[in-house]
Design a protein around this motif. Structure first.
Motif, PDB file in Angstrom:
ATOM      1  N   UNK A 242       0.845  -1.197   0.000  1.00 23.67           N
ATOM      2  CA  UNK A 242       0.000   0.000   0.000  1.00 23.67           C
ATOM      3  C   UNK A 242       0.879   1.245   0.000  1.00 23.67           C
ATOM      4  N   UNK A 243       0.341   2.333  -0.537  1.00 19.03           N
ATOM      5  CA  UNK A 243       1.027   3.619  -0.378  1.00 19.03           C
ATOM      6  C   UNK A 243      -0.029   4.710  -0.301  1.00 19.03           C
ATOM      7  N   UNK A 244       0.330   5.850   0.295  1.00 18.35           N
ATOM      8  CA  UNK A 244      -0.614   6.962   0.293  1.00 18.35           C
ATOM      9  C   UNK A 244      -0.022   8.090  -0.533  1.00 18.35           C
ATOM     10  N   UNK A 245      -0.911   8.741  -1.266  1.00 11.39           N
ATOM     11  CA  UNK A 245      -0.490   9.841  -2.141  1.00 11.39           C
ATOM     12  C   UNK A 245      -1.216  11.104  -1.691  1.00 11.39           C
ATOM     13  N   UNK A 246      -0.644  12.276  -1.966  1.00 14.16           N
ATOM     14  CA  UNK A 246      -1.306  13.505  -1.537  1.00 14.16           C
ATOM     15  C   UNK A 246      -2.669  13.683  -2.207  1.00 14.16           C
ATOM     16  N   UNK A 247      -3.622  14.251  -1.468  1.00 14.63           N
ATOM     17  CA  UNK A 247      -4.954  14.547  -2.015  1.00 14.63           C
ATOM     18  C   UNK A 247      -5.429  15.822  -1.323  1.00 14.63           C
TER      19      UNK A 247
END
Ligand code: FA5
Length: 338
Positions: A242-247
């Motif tokens: 998993x990874x998180x990206x800016x939003x």
């Protein structure tokens, strides 16, 4: 745990004794014993909770396995009757329309909803249903969108003539949950959403979302990542990167897009992940201090996270369905298959 042992004994006896309808009614219905046992998870001690959830899932799987063994057995006259069919087809059960199960059958989305709420119950969350009509305060103001805020345009909202709103996301429930519950708060909120959008294979004007909120002392973004990852790996039945990206969402800070490794191609690239190896699944983030304040929670003491994913899109991934509009088109072949 003692109650679970009793339940297990009862199930062992019933698996040979009861027929498919009786098993469904007694154990899997809304007021059935399995759902009742899931709802009692909040009374189980912290140390026993995980074991209790696991045992209960095993019992549920055992019953579902028994039921699906009946479902795949040859169609018999007593199982399927079409009261509207002409006389000669009525005497030959194989010629009758197969959708006419006497007990009806759940739509794929309802089956998926049940699976995912059971997972969240076993993780210690409460479930609250969202609403289908709401107001400006819950859709926007309580979520830190002041009047005239440009981010309101991110949501193509349907309004009624008297100024009410068809919720464009389940985040409309955040203020209600946060202001009516004392932390620790762990709640999942599934519900219908409506957006004034053109439809295509991935977009509908009416779809389901599933919101989650978690508030307690000392909650950080790593708790959020671990919670969402645990849910997704259980639901999709596979290990994921998993990874998180800016939003950007006005109601979270920091905000993120939760992204998983493509479970179809193992990141080699395929049409589902647009040949990137990654699938963006949901918006999430740490609940904005203003949202906590609006709900009467002191952000100096408490922190928390929230997420919102599209149930239709997740169900499409789990069932390998490429076209979202199939879910509501009423196509008989599709309904039979799922
Ligand atoms: C939201 O709706 C935010 N409320 C999510 C959120 C909750 C962020 C809590 C932070 C904290 P977004 O507009 O990206 O975000 O929608 C979330 C998910 O809903 C999408 O990832 C998608 O899976 C689903 N979705 C959105 N629009 C549609 C549509 N037209 N058809 C089908 N699914 C949709």
């Amino acid at each position: 745990m003692k109650n679970l042992e009793d339940l297990q004994k009862e199930i062992s006896k019933d698996l040979d004794k009861l027929d498919i309808q009786e098993l469904k009614k007694k154990y899997l219905a809304q007021d059935g014993l399995i759902r009742k046992a899931f709802s009692e998870i909040s009374n189980v001690s912290k140390e026993d909770k995980a074991e209790y959830g696991k045992e209960l899932n095993n019992l549920k799987n055992e019953i579902e396995k028994k039921i699906s063994s009946y479902d795949s057995s040859p169609v018999t006259e007593t199982k399927r009757i079409d009261p509207t069919a002409p006389f000669d087809t009525n005497t030959d059960p194989d010629k009758r329309p197969r959708v006419l199960d006497l007990d009806g059958s759940s739509h794929l989305l309802m089956k998926e909803l049940r699976i995912l709420t059971d997972i969240f119950l076993s993780m210690g969350f409460d479930i609250v249903e969202s609403r289908q009509i709401d107001d400006d305060y819950h859709m926007f103001e309580s979520l830190n969108f002041p009047k005239g805020h440009p981010a309101r345009d991110m949501y193509d909202t349907f309004w009624t003539e008297d100024g009410l709103i068809l919720p464009a996301h389940t985040s409309t429930m955040q203020n209600r949950i946060l202001s009516s519950t004392e932390p620790p708060i762990r709640t999942v909120i599934p519900g219908r959403c409506f957006r004034n959008e053109s439809t295509d294979s991935g977009h509908e004007h009416t779809f389901f979302q599933c919101e989650g909120v978690y508030v307690d002392k000392g909650i950080s973004i790593s708790n959020m990542i671990a919670t969402i990852k645990e849910f997704l790996e259980t639901y999709l039945e596979t290990k994921l990167k998993v990874k998180i990206q800016p939003a950007y969402f006005p109601f979270t800070e920091p905000d993120a897009e939760f992204t998983i490794s493509c479970p179809f191609c193992n990141q080699k690239g395929c049409s589902t992940c647009g040949y990137t190896g990654w699938i963006e699944l949901m918006g999430c983030g740490m609940i904005h201090p203003n949202v906590l304040k609006f709900a009467g929670i002191n952000p100096e003491i408490y922190s928390g996270f929230a997420w919102g994913f599209g149930l239709d899109r997740l169900a499409m991934i789990r069932n390998n369905i490429p076209e979202i509009r199939e879910l509501r088109a009423g196509n008989i072949k599709f309904l039979r298959k799922y």
